[in-house]
Design a protein around this motif. Structure first.
Motif, mmCIF file in Angstrom:
data_model
loop_
_atom_site.group_PDB
_atom_site.id
_atom_site.type_symbol
_atom_site.label_atom_id
_atom_site.label_comp_id
_atom_site.label_asym_id
_atom_site.label_seq_id
_atom_site.Cartn_x
_atom_site.Cartn_y
_atom_site.Cartn_z
ATOM 1 N N GLU A 168 0.834 -1.210 0.000
ATOM 2 C CA GLU A 168 0.000 0.000 0.000
ATOM 3 C C GLU A 168 0.863 1.252 0.000
ATOM 4 O OE1 GLU A 168 -2.703 -2.602 -0.218
ATOM 5 O OE2 GLU A 168 -3.359 -0.520 -0.226
ATOM 6 N N GLY A 169 2.032 1.155 0.598
ATOM 7 C CA GLY A 169 2.943 2.295 0.698
ATOM 8 C C GLY A 169 3.565 2.702 -0.627
ATOM 9 N N GLY A 170 3.276 1.964 -1.709
ATOM 10 C CA GLY A 170 3.773 2.360 -3.018
ATOM 11 C C GLY A 170 4.823 1.430 -3.605
ATOM 12 N N VAL A 171 4.745 0.145 -3.263
ATOM 13 C CA VAL A 171 5.692 -0.859 -3.764
ATOM 14 C C VAL A 171 7.123 -0.395 -3.484
ATOM 15 C CG1 VAL A 171 6.280 -2.424 -5.653
ATOM 16 C CG2 VAL A 171 4.009 -1.404 -5.581
ATOM 17 N N ARG A 172 7.417 -0.272 -2.223
ATOM 18 C CA ARG A 172 8.771 0.140 -1.813
ATOM 19 C C ARG A 172 9.477 -1.084 -1.227
ATOM 20 N NH1 ARG A 172 7.568 4.270 2.458
ATOM 21 N NH2 ARG A 172 9.671 5.146 2.280
ATOM 22 N N CYS A 173 10.612 -1.441 -1.813
ATOM 23 C CA CYS A 173 11.310 -2.668 -1.440
ATOM 24 C C CYS A 173 12.357 -2.392 -0.373
ATOM 25 C CB CYS A 173 12.013 -3.268 -2.658
ATOM 26 S SG CYS A 173 10.908 -3.537 -4.050
ATOM 27 N N ALA A 174 12.387 -3.247 0.640
ATOM 28 C CA ALA A 174 13.481 -3.198 1.611
ATOM 29 C C ALA A 174 14.752 -3.660 0.908
ATOM 30 C CB ALA A 174 13.180 -4.120 2.791
ATOM 31 N N THR A 175 15.883 -3.144 1.329
ATOM 32 C CA THR A 175 17.148 -3.647 0.776
ATOM 33 C C THR A 175 17.578 -4.862 1.595
ATOM 34 O OG1 THR A 175 18.579 -2.339 2.212
ATOM 35 C CG2 THR A 175 17.849 -1.298 0.146
ATOM 36 N N VAL A 235 10.406 2.340 -12.063
ATOM 37 C CA VAL A 235 9.733 1.044 -12.116
ATOM 38 C C VAL A 235 10.351 0.214 -11.003
ATOM 39 C CG1 VAL A 235 9.208 -0.994 -13.506
ATOM 40 C CG2 VAL A 235 9.627 1.212 -14.639
ATOM 41 N N ARG A 236 9.549 -0.331 -10.107
ATOM 42 C CA ARG A 236 10.145 -1.115 -9.022
ATOM 43 C C ARG A 236 9.211 -2.235 -8.584
ATOM 44 N NH1 ARG A 236 9.229 4.316 -6.451
ATOM 45 N NH2 ARG A 236 7.272 4.004 -5.364
ATOM 46 N N GLY A 237 9.771 -3.165 -7.839
ATOM 47 C CA GLY A 237 8.970 -4.282 -7.368
ATOM 48 C C GLY A 237 9.729 -5.578 -7.461
ATOM 49 N N GLN A 238 9.013 -6.656 -7.292
ATOM 50 C CA GLN A 238 9.603 -7.986 -7.267
ATOM 51 C C GLN A 238 8.508 -8.951 -7.702
ATOM 52 O OE1 GLN A 238 12.707 -9.951 -7.032
ATOM 53 N NE2 GLN A 238 13.091 -8.683 -5.243
#
Ligand SMILES: *Cc1c(COP(=O)(O)O)cnc(C)c1O
Length: 400
Positions: A196-203, A333-336
């Motif tokens: 929900e936070g905007g497809v933000r990936c942890a490192t 563009v981000r995600g998994q």
């Protein structure tokens, strides 16, 4: 026959107005498509917000549900039932966890995790340890405890006083977590990829750092995989990408492909803090829903659907990166796997509407991040069709 307009007008009179809905009435689905009362079909890149990972009207799930419904729908959790036990056994065999508690939703699974973390600290003799560190931009649900844990003000507004005991820090910032730990902290709770936070990936470094910090300080690490779990990110659970196992993990959304089910998984060491009477749910792990979930987990792994989704995710991401080269309005563009975000420099609502007019359901979160989470059975031609649609819309929005 009731027209869609009549259904929508009626809804506006009798349904609580908690959702801003699109003006369509959906009646049936099959695979990656859904159909409305007007006979229009849409390719569904929302999939119930990462729920229908096997697609709509999955024959195996439908069969399992109807078979179980004719046999035994529900009994109290005061008795054993086989589908629940088999499902727990499968989840334990395929994850870091050793014990499962079944709930009915993501929020409830997180409630169970929060209660277990507090109880575990008490059992360990730390009566004053109850605070949980969570992240800005996170989403953990809408019940009082889970909205208190959520790091987004818009979700909390108007519901004061919230549940005490959450310390919210910047996401992907290990020093911020380190600085927030006190002698009262019992756990750290986060999504490996914020949905929900905007497809933000942890490192990876961040999650590894959190694991080490939690071990050093005697804190529990809790992953909310309600959205990222069940193959969504190209692995069964997102934590596998990072090779960092939590102490507690929560699941829901895709667990039963649309039937309501949540689960909290934990190691034995942690789960032993829950004994008879500690926690309960009337419907949790009911035979009907557990039978559906058993079909889901077998198809995801045995049927190769997680692997297929991972390949489609790579293909989709490549196509979107290619699109980004031609359209300045795409910031990132981000995600998994098949949880993909397209961060725009403009408002996303008109793109969502444009897609809908052309027969595609997509989602937008945080106002400017288009979020794609189709069923994991999506095929290249579905992806190509959507990317062509986006290409047309972006060209219209900024000609030249
Ligand atoms: C959807 C979601 C929840 C809440 O799940 P519900 O079933 O709506 O209660 C919690 N955490 C995350 C990460 C989610 O995406």
């Amino acid at each position: 026959m009731t027209t869609s307009r009549e259904i929508m007008e009626k809804a506006d009179r009798v349904i609580a107005a908690t959702y801003g809905r699109f003006p369509v009435v959906l009646t049936e689905g099959r695979g990656c498509s859904v159909r409305d009362t007007e006979g229009r079909t849409y390719r569904d890149f929302v999939a119930g917000i990462a729920v229908c990972n096997l697609g709509h009207a999955h024959p195996g799930v439908a069969e399992a549900v109807s078979r179980q419904a004719r046999r035994l729908v529900h009994v109290s959790n005061l008795y054993y039932t086989e589908p629940q036990v088999e499902l727990a056994e499968w989840l334990v065999a395929h994850s870091f966890a050793e014990r499962v508690f079944f709930a009915n939703s993501g929020a409830e699974a997180n409630e169970a995790a929060i209660k277990l973390a507090r109880k575990y600290a008490k059992e360990a003799g730390s009566a004053e340890r109850y605070r949980i560190i969570t992240m800005e931009g996170s989403f953990h649900g809408r019940t009082m405890a889970t909205l208190s844990a959520t790091g987004q003000d818009k979700i909390k507004k108007g519901f004061d006083p919230l549940l005490a005991g959450f310390d919210i820090v910047a996401f992907n910032d290990l020093d911020a977590v380190r600085a927030a730990v006190t002698e009262k902290t019992c756990a750290v709770l986060l999504e490996p990829i914020q949905g929900e936070g905007g497809v933000r990936c942890a490192t990876r470094a961040y999650l590894e750092g959190l694991r080490a910090l939690c071990d050093q300080e005697g804190l529990l690490l809790i992953f909310d995989e309600v959205q990222t779990g069940m193959g969504r990110t190209g692995r069964l659970f997102a934590y596998e990408h990072f090779e960092v196992a939590p102490d507690i993990m929560t699941l829901a959304k895709a667990l039963a492909n649309g039937l309501p089910m949540g689960a909290m998984l934990a190691t034995n060491r942690v789960a032993q803090a829950f004994g008879p009477g500690s926690h309960a749910s009337t419907f949790g792990g009911t035979p009907l829903v557990a039978a559906a979930a058993l079909e889901v987990v077998k198809a995801l792994v045995g049927g190769g659907i997680v692997d297929h989704g991972r390949k489609m995710g790579r293909y989709f991401m490549d196509r979107l990166r290619d699109l980004q080269l031609r359209h300045d309005m795409i910031r990132e563009v981000r995600g998994q796997g098949l949880l993909i975000g397209l961060d725009l420099r403009c408002d996303g609502a008109s793109v969502v509407k444009g897609c809908m007019d052309q027969g595609f359901l997509i989602n937008c979160t945080q106002g400017h991040v288009l979020r794609f989470m189709p069923p994991l059975i999506v095929e290249k031609d579905d992806i190509d069709a959507l990317v062509s649609c986006l290409e047309r819309l972006f060209s219209e929005l900024s000609p030249g």
